[in-house]
Design an enzyme around this catalytic site. Structure first.
Site, mmCIF file in Angstrom:
data_model
loop_
_atom_site.group_PDB
_atom_site.id
_atom_site.type_symbol
_atom_site.label_atom_id
_atom_site.label_comp_id
_atom_site.label_asym_id
_atom_site.label_seq_id
_atom_site.Cartn_x
_atom_site.Cartn_y
_atom_site.Cartn_z
ATOM 1 C CB SER A 463 41.118 33.016 43.168
ATOM 2 O OG SER A 463 40.712 34.364 43.114
ATOM 3 C CE1 TYR A 476 38.280 32.664 48.155
ATOM 4 C CE2 TYR A 476 39.456 34.338 46.903
ATOM 5 C CZ TYR A 476 38.565 33.281 46.960
ATOM 6 O OH TYR A 476 37.960 32.844 45.805
#
Length: 593
Positions: A463, A476
């Site tokens: 990400s 995350y």
């Protein structure tokens, strides 16, 4: 029963010269017939892994060429292996196994050299429905190729001649008297299985057979009886009278790709594929060969009136030549980036294994992948965070479909909120899917790629947040930063084995991950409100997952290490390199949700 061809029906076919050919058959004789023809110094057993994959759809026929395996040798050997006599053998076998219907011929190495002869001579017209060639040129085409370069030499053409001349070193050796026979019946014959395993990564097993030294000694006459005469005086009428499929291994140590330049002049109905593999593809890439052979044979099958079928137009997808027939496994493929990636590979002609916890969503993706171009697609319901389940998936996939060529570890889950509000259970769930799912995928499927020894590629979805710390996404961001570092480490480890590893780092992409993201430190009603608001914002941004999928395919082709996707991902990576202080300052900002 024959060694390596369990369940085969064996018969002896006698030629007009008195040579007995050993013919093995698998599958239903009522189905279309596929004839698999072996090369040098092989016997029919080289085709065993491919034959097993074709037997359910075709009547598969394999025979030992004269002088090889269980077939007898001509007497005398000199002059007994000419292409004219090998054509006689082929027609004798066809009269025995498929007298009333044309066959689909597949040849590798000298089996392909013979196949080119069979598909270009008049006396076989109407007996061959299609021909698939790999790692073996027509000697006539080769002769014209040489003459053209000698007649009009340019630096490029001279380089091609010299390059192929160097690759053909073994041809000169096989023309020497006695020495090849002594070598094969002595040290070379004993060490050949070890050479194949080391240099070609051919798996150990029932191949090569014990007849190898004799097969290789007899087979030297294939070269002596044909090479010089055909290259000096190539036929001018060597046009293929059936559709031809050419499969070219890009790492073939014996044949250059340029050897097939302008092949369309001789084979008007030509379909081309390239395969990132070495020479012995029947043993190292049987799964992919079986797909291409099956597709081409089915498309070439004559109709009930005997009229040849119109071949389907070749796939024109952007990456069809690179990924056609390859096996690609995508996790988290029921929706979002995973589904778009599965479709992108499907459009390129890859076979797809669709993995997700959502069984219904995985089945939908698999069905749609077949519609957009995948030769086949299979849904699998698996929790990627479960190591044992992933081990079973890897074993099942290898047994049923072959070793995965491209693995896309895409499954992911979201969680947002302060560190102190994030429970152990939330951390566990996030790391299980986002990090351990990637670890399990790399360990299980990456190990299979390494053991196969034919390369491959692993894509891990990280990400943009891997470049940009933030107080709002500690769990995350930690999981995705770990995926990025894991990818870099694994890339370094696997580089020497021809396995690429890429980390894809998307930014804000319009997927459904926001609808399932956990917002910790809130009650159920507030969490639902945050999810709806974030989903609307991502929808307004409207960056399509198809662009991420395209970046995945490009990363595999270019073997890219880290691939930021979306402007914010590029910006975050650049800022993390140029000004870490600014990055840390931005990390303190509490986002307004």
């Amino acid at each position: 029963m024959t060694d390596g061809l369990e369940g085969a029906r064996e018969r002896r076919v006698r030629t007009g010269e008195g040579v007995e050919l050993c013919v093995a058959e698998l599958g239903d004789p009522a189905h279309p017939t596929v004839v698999l023809l072996h090369g040098y110094p092989d016997s029919k057993e080289v085709w065993a892994p491919v034959a097993r994959r074709l037997r359910d759809r075709f009547h598969v026929v394999l025979y030992d060429v004269r002088g090889c395996g269980r077939s007898s040798a001509p007497k005398p050997l000199r002059g007994g292996f000419t292409l004219e006599k090998l054509t006689d053998d082929f027609l004798t076998v066809l009269d025995a196994v498929s007298p009333d219907a044309p066959v689909h011929l597949v040849g590798h190495d000298w089996g392909s050299v013979q196949g080119w002869e069979f598909v270009t001579v008049r006396r076989t017209e109407g007996r061959i429905a299609s021909f698939t060639s790999m790692s073996g040129p027509s000697l006539d085409h080769f002769g014209h190729w040489i003459k053209k370069r000698l007649a009009r030499p340019t630096p490029r053409r001279i380089a091609q001649l010299l390059g192929q001349g160097a690759k053909s070193w073994y041809v000169y050796a096989l023309h020497t008297p006695v020495l090849p026979e002594l070598a094969w019946k002595g040290p070379l014959g004993k060490s050949w299985p070890r050479i194949l395993r080391k240099l070609e990564k051919v798996p150990a097993g029932a191949y090569p057979t014990p007849s190898l030294p004799t097969d290789a000694a007899h087979g030297a006459w294939l070269y002596r009886d044909n090479i010089r005469s055909r290259l000096r005086r190539p036929r001018d009428d060597c046009y293929a009278h059936a559709p031809v499929q050419l499969i070219t291994p890009t790492e073939d140590a014996f044949l250059s790709e340029q050897l097939y330049d302008e092949l369309e002049l001789w084979a008007p109905q030509l379909t081309r594929h390239t395969l990132p593999a070495k020479h012995w593809v029947p043993r190292t890439r049987p799964d992919q060969l079986a797909v291409w052979i099956s597709e081409f044979a089915t498309a070439s099958e004559p109709d009930a009136a005997g009229v040849p079928a119109q071949l389907a137009a070749p796939r024109t997808g952007r990456y069809a030549e690179r990924f056609g027939g390859q096996l690609v496994l995508v996790t988290g493929a029921a929706s979002g980036i995973g589904r778009a990636t599965a479709f992108a590979f499907a459009e390129a002609g890859a076979r797809i294994v669709v993995v997700d916890r959502d069984a219904e969503g995985a089945a939908r993706t698999a069905e749609m992948a077949r519609l957009v171009g995948a030769p086949d697609a299979w849904p699998e319901t698996v929790d990627v965070g479960d190591g044992q389940a992933m081990e079973k998936l890897a074993a099942r996939t290898a047994a049923e479909h072959g070793v995965v060529d491209v693995l896309v570890n895409n499954a992911g889950t979201g969680v947002t909120g302060d560190f102190m509000d994030t429970s152990v259970e939330d951390w566990q769930r996030t790391l299980d899917v986002n990090l351990w799912g990637v670890i399990h995928g790399c360990r299980t499927f990456g190990r299979q790629m390494a053991e196969r020894g034919q390369g491959g590629h692993i894509v891990n979805t990280a990400s943009a947040i891997a470049f940009q710390p933030t107080r709002a996404l500690p769990a995350y961001a930690t999981s995705k930063a770990a995926v990025l570092m894991l990818s870099e480490c694994l890339r370094a480890e696997l580089a020497g084995q021809g396995i690429g590893v890429s980390a894809i780092c998307p930014g804000v992409v319009n997927t459904n991950i926001t609808a399932t993201t956990r917002f910790v430190g809130t009650d159920e009603e507030e969490e639902k409100r945050h999810q709806d608001r974030t989903t609307r914002l991502y929808g307004l941004r409207n960056y399509p997952p198809e662009k991420v999928a395209d970046a995945v395919l490009r990363a595999v082709i270019r073997n890219e290490a880290v691939v930021p996707v979306t402007p914010e991902a590029h910006g975050a990576r650049l800022l993390s390199r140029l000004s870490p202080r600014v990055v840390r300052a931005l990390a303190r900002v509490r986002p307004r949700v």
